[in-house]
Design a protein around this motif. Sequence first.
Motif, PDB file in Angstrom:
ATOM      1  N   MET A   1       0.838  -1.192   0.000  1.00  0.00           N
ATOM      2  CA  MET A   1       0.000   0.000   0.000  1.00  0.00           C
ATOM      3  C   MET A   1       0.867   1.234   0.000  1.00  0.00           C
ATOM      4  N   PRO A   2       0.534   2.225  -0.828  1.00  0.00           N
ATOM      5  CA  PRO A   2       1.303   3.474  -0.783  1.00  0.00           C
ATOM      6  C   PRO A   2       0.953   4.232   0.484  1.00  0.00           C
ATOM      7  N   ILE A   3       1.930   4.757   1.194  1.00  0.00           N
ATOM      8  CA  ILE A   3       1.597   5.614   2.331  1.00  0.00           C
ATOM      9  C   ILE A   3       2.113   7.034   2.131  1.00  0.00           C
ATOM     10  N   ASP A   4       2.943   7.231   1.156  1.00  0.00           N
ATOM     11  CA  ASP A   4       3.388   8.607   0.935  1.00  0.00           C
ATOM     12  C   ASP A   4       3.892   8.780  -0.493  1.00  0.00           C
ATOM     13  N   PHE A   5       3.580   9.929  -1.062  1.00  0.00           N
ATOM     14  CA  PHE A   5       4.115  10.307  -2.371  1.00  0.00           C
ATOM     15  C   PHE A   5       4.747  11.689  -2.229  1.00  0.00           C
ATOM     16  N   THR A   6       5.996  11.815  -2.569  1.00  0.00           N
ATOM     17  CA  THR A   6       6.647  13.122  -2.478  1.00  0.00           C
ATOM     18  C   THR A   6       7.368  13.434  -3.783  1.00  0.00           C
ATOM     19  N   ALA A   7       7.066  14.586  -4.340  1.00  0.00           N
ATOM     20  CA  ALA A   7       7.771  15.029  -5.547  1.00  0.00           C
ATOM     21  C   ALA A   7       8.584  16.272  -5.206  1.00  0.00           C
ATOM     22  N   ASP A   8       9.870  16.218  -5.494  1.00  0.00           N
ATOM     23  CA  ASP A   8      10.702  17.412  -5.326  1.00  0.00           C
ATOM     24  C   ASP A   8      10.738  18.143  -6.652  1.00  0.00           C
ATOM     25  N   ILE A   9      10.299  19.386  -6.632  1.00  0.00           N
ATOM     26  CA  ILE A   9      10.239  20.127  -7.889  1.00  0.00           C
ATOM     27  C   ILE A   9      11.007  21.433  -7.754  1.00  0.00           C
ATOM     28  N   VAL A  10      11.377  21.993  -8.908  1.00  0.00           N
ATOM     29  CA  VAL A  10      12.033  23.294  -8.940  1.00  0.00           C
ATOM     30  C   VAL A  10      11.144  24.222  -9.743  1.00  0.00           C
ATOM     31  N   VAL A  11      10.804  25.356  -9.136  1.00  0.00           N
ATOM     32  CA  VAL A  11       9.916  26.308  -9.780  1.00  0.00           C
ATOM     33  C   VAL A  11      10.727  27.527 -10.192  1.00  0.00           C
ATOM     34  N   THR A  12      10.599  27.933 -11.438  1.00  0.00           N
ATOM     35  CA  THR A  12      11.251  29.152 -11.904  1.00  0.00           C
ATOM     36  C   THR A  12      10.151  30.143 -12.268  1.00  0.00           C
ATOM     37  N   GLU A  13      10.140  31.252 -11.530  1.00  0.00           N
ATOM     38  CA  GLU A  13       9.036  32.190 -11.695  1.00  0.00           C
ATOM     39  C   GLU A  13       9.595  33.593 -11.539  1.00  0.00           C
ATOM     40  N   GLY A  14       9.337  34.442 -12.493  1.00  0.00           N
ATOM     41  CA  GLY A  14       9.808  35.822 -12.416  1.00  0.00           C
ATOM     42  C   GLY A  14      11.312  35.920 -12.240  1.00  0.00           C
ATOM     43  N   GLY A  15      12.076  35.039 -12.885  1.00  0.00           N
ATOM     44  CA  GLY A  15      13.520  35.099 -12.817  1.00  0.00           C
ATOM     45  C   GLY A  15      14.113  34.424 -11.592  1.00  0.00           C
ATOM     46  N   ALA A  16      13.269  34.135 -10.565  1.00  0.00           N
ATOM     47  CA  ALA A  16      13.782  33.495  -9.358  1.00  0.00           C
ATOM     48  C   ALA A  16      13.485  31.998  -9.393  1.00  0.00           C
ATOM     49  N   THR A  17      14.372  31.242  -8.778  1.00  0.00           N
ATOM     50  CA  THR A  17      14.199  29.800  -8.754  1.00  0.00           C
ATOM     51  C   THR A  17      14.067  29.329  -7.322  1.00  0.00           C
ATOM     52  N   ARG A  18      13.128  28.439  -7.062  1.00  0.00           N
ATOM     53  CA  ARG A  18      12.993  27.911  -5.700  1.00  0.00           C
ATOM     54  C   ARG A  18      12.634  26.432  -5.781  1.00  0.00           C
ATOM     55  N   THR A  19      12.980  25.696  -4.721  1.00  0.00           N
ATOM     56  CA  THR A  19      12.579  24.290  -4.698  1.00  0.00           C
ATOM     57  C   THR A  19      11.326  24.172  -3.843  1.00  0.00           C
ATOM     58  N   GLU A  20      10.492  23.228  -4.236  1.00  0.00           N
ATOM     59  CA  GLU A  20       9.238  23.021  -3.511  1.00  0.00           C
ATOM     60  C   GLU A  20       9.016  21.525  -3.384  1.00  0.00           C
ATOM     61  N   ILE A  21       8.183  21.178  -2.412  1.00  0.00           N
ATOM     62  CA  ILE A  21       7.803  19.771  -2.269  1.00  0.00           C
ATOM     63  C   ILE A  21       6.327  19.646  -2.585  1.00  0.00           C
ATOM     64  N   LEU A  22       6.019  18.745  -3.480  1.00  0.00           N
ATOM     65  CA  LEU A  22       4.637  18.555  -3.916  1.00  0.00           C
ATOM     66  C   LEU A  22       4.175  17.202  -3.402  1.00  0.00           C
ATOM     67  N   LYS A  23       3.053  17.212  -2.687  1.00  0.00           N
ATOM     68  CA  LYS A  23       2.531  15.954  -2.143  1.00  0.00           C
ATOM     69  C   LYS A  23       1.042  15.866  -2.433  1.00  0.00           C
TER      70      LYS A  23
ATOM     71  N   VAL B   1       1.101  22.973  -4.580  1.00  0.00           N
ATOM     72  CA  VAL B   1       2.077  24.055  -4.565  1.00  0.00           C
ATOM     73  C   VAL B   1       1.469  25.248  -5.300  1.00  0.00           C
ATOM     74  N   HIS B   2       1.569  26.418  -4.679  1.00  0.00           N
ATOM     75  CA  HIS B   2       1.045  27.625  -5.321  1.00  0.00           C
ATOM     76  C   HIS B   2       2.096  28.188  -6.259  1.00  0.00           C
ATOM     77  N   ILE B   3       1.716  28.370  -7.496  1.00  0.00           N
ATOM     78  CA  ILE B   3       2.626  28.991  -8.451  1.00  0.00           C
ATOM     79  C   ILE B   3       1.810  30.028  -9.219  1.00  0.00           C
ATOM     80  N   GLY B   4       2.289  31.257  -9.213  1.00  0.00           N
ATOM     81  CA  GLY B   4       1.546  32.316  -9.881  1.00  0.00           C
ATOM     82  C   GLY B   4       0.139  32.370  -9.309  1.00  0.00           C
ATOM     83  N   ASP B   5      -0.863  32.480 -10.182  1.00  0.00           N
ATOM     84  CA  ASP B   5      -2.225  32.509  -9.673  1.00  0.00           C
ATOM     85  C   ASP B   5      -2.880  31.136  -9.812  1.00  0.00           C
TER      86      ASP B   5
END
Lengths: 544, 291
Positions: free
Chosen positions: A284-306, A311-315
């Motif tokens: 049985m799956p008990i957890d799903f974690t995606a590590d993503i990198v968001v590039t928005e407005g010239g800035a880059t940040r890492t986020e965790i998506l579960k 994850v909020h990006i833009g609007d």
Amino acid sequence: MASPPRSKGYQPNDLHESRQDFDDANAPVKNRLEQPVIGPTLGPFEFLRWTWRLLTSMRTAIILLVLVAVAAIPGSIVPQRLADPNGVAVIRDANPDLYAFYESVQLFDVFTSVWFSAIYLLLFISLIGCILPRTRHHWNVLRAAPADAPKQWTRLPIRQVTPFGGSASDALDRAAATLRAARYRVVRDGDSLKAEFGYLRETGNLVFHIALVGILVTLGFAGGFSWHGQRLLVEGQAFTNQLSSFDTFNPGRWFDETNLDPYAVSLTTFTPKYVRDPVKDVWMPIDFTADIVVTEGGATRTEILKVNDPVHIGDSKMYLLGNGFAPVITVRNPAGDVVFSQPVPFLSQDSNLTSVGVVKIPDGLSEQVGMQGFFYPSAVELDSGALASNNPEPTKPTVTFNIYTGNLGLDDGTNGNVFQLPIDKLTQIAGRHTGDEVVLEPGEAFVLPSGLGSVEFTSVSRFIGVEIRHDATQFGVGLSVAFLVAGLLASLGTRRRRVWVRVTPKGLEWGAQARGDDPGLEAAVGRILTKFSLSETPDKVTRT
Amino acid sequence: MIDFEANALIATYSAMAVYTFAFILFTVDLAGRSASDGQSAPTRWLRSAMAVTWLGWALHLSATVMRGIAAHRVPWANMFEFGLTATLALVGVFLGISLFRDVRFVGSFITGFAILALGIVATNFYVAVTPLPPALQDYWLVIHVFVAVLGTGFFATGAALSAAQLFQSSREAGKLSTRNWRFLSAFPHSDVLEALAYRLTVIGFVFWTFTVIAGAIWAEHAWGRYWGWDTKEVWSFIIWVLFAGYIHARATRGWRGNPAAVLSLIGFSAVIFNFTIVNVFFKGLHVYSGL
Ligand code: HEM
């Protein structure tokens, strides 16, 4: 000021007597609620008026509410195109006649169907027709003095006399102060008092009903600006937020491509966790974690998506909806040049992630080649000789292929479904039942028959399915729902009560009335009377 | 180490046994009072029935708590657990109300219903503790199910009273044979039953409103949309709208009384349908972890 005259139509004309009694204490007891009957000499104007009163009556509201409920039932039985597109496809393939019938009466789209819309639109017209006059009436009530006492006090359910010392005027003042302290609105009228409590009930009720309209209006208008789209993203891949990047895209009515905020998202790694269910003996799956990198407005940040944690990006918001394996397949021509090399997302079929996928090679080889593949993260051989997976983790990743040549049907410009191969129009050249099985582990290659080239299972990556959503209705609906709840609680938690006080030779006579059943009325009046009696001798009271 | 999971099941069956005893006492009381034409005051049978119900509820509560401890989470993630918690709420609501109002005359209905529901989930839907799949791990799930369970408890008690009201008003209208239905004379007048049923159902309606809202918020977290007409969402909506109809009926001339009571019973049937047939046979996103 007297209570506002009973203007016709300010309330649905079939409200129950218990409420009408209250709204107009001096109305004659019997026959005050004659329904307008449709007479033989009904002109067009009267007819319109009659229709309108019918539509905005309580009885119609009840019938429409029940109708909405009944009309929603098929939406839970027949698969809905929006909630369950696969279910619709199953019916289409299995039973075309039934499909055609359902389609003709819009049963796959119950909640946007003409008949469902007709019912709820009628309900909301009725609702608005009900709200407007009641709001005007309530507005007047709010500014008016409490209602006059009924001419016959004998009609009041609660009457009591309290003796008082001192002057009558003093006693009335104290009675008024006591009532005010209990949050009644009080007006002195000669040697009597009129007091009323619980205006919040009707206010809350109106707020509740207006909030219902708010929800519908928001859905109708803001819904047009919403959009959402899906996309499969393989580890290492990036996605830029533009129309062409989506696998599927559903724009609202007023969507405009320039609405899409420019940003990019790439998937670094995807990590699922599984545990063994000891009872059912499955993973049985008990957890799903995606590590993503968001590039928005010239800035880059890492986020965790579960799951459950967008994850909020833009609007917009990005949701993790699915995942699976994407074997990297490399195809070479006879000269050894790479004609295809990329991860191919396979869709999982069971809890151990046995997955199916399709590879299409339209160009680069001497013939078009299509491959129908199965992927087993942990391959084991069954007694029948077939493969299966016994673990969702890739402990022994294996790909098998059925390989075909022929026209893949990609030239008509539609590109076809990436997960489907028109195998009945193709010729199988390798794979199951050809005596030439294609079973590959990472790094292994299969040489295609008749010198076509080779296919290699290079490595395996994971992919995730994400949905990106801009929901323009959320704010409006959220706000409306907040008002709805506040209105509901205020309305149901408030009792509407009236108290009148007049001077009689025996003392102050109190009369009280409530709207509807109010088992607490007597106790509430009792408390007021006790406070009133205590107010006569405040010194003694404070000392004990 | 204590085996909470096994003890929870033992406690569940014990609670059922005790409820059965209470049910018998409630029924004996009704029978006794109908023999005396409902004139006699509540008997000591009734008082013992209430005491036994409290005992059964304590066992039931301990079963639910132990199940939660065994699972390391709230005990309402599959049909068995949901049935366990929902009946706990049902009996709890009944006991809670009886502290304020005398509703003991629906005791046999409530305990009978609880025995039936517990029996069905314990024998047909029992599953061992399993971890939660990712989509069910959210505190909104806790809130969502908790208010749903409470709302169901109020709806059920309200429905019991509405049913009693229907019988009572038929009896008052002289439509029921006085001999077979004599026990109804132990019940309050139909107007009293109706007012009480309305109070409880309205509280149920408020909880149901919260259920729908919490469910929508949870769905927004899990699936990216707060409302998608999934099977369960459709039925939550149907239930909400039916009870809104009931509330209106109570305020409408010609609908108060029996028609309103019938609407409330239809609403409650939808609640039951939603938790049984829809959970078991209908397809949707709310498929529980193996029931
Ligand atoms: C969209 C459909 C509707 C829904 C979901 C709905 C829901 C409700 C609810 C939950 C209540 C009780 C809570 C409160 O008093 O604030 C209520 C009360 C009421 N509604 Fe509606 N309503 C709807 C449409 C209408 C319409 C069309 C009318 C007018 C014909 C109407 C007239 C009333 C009145 C007069 C009350 C007060 C009843 C009382 O005093 O007990 N409603 N409604």
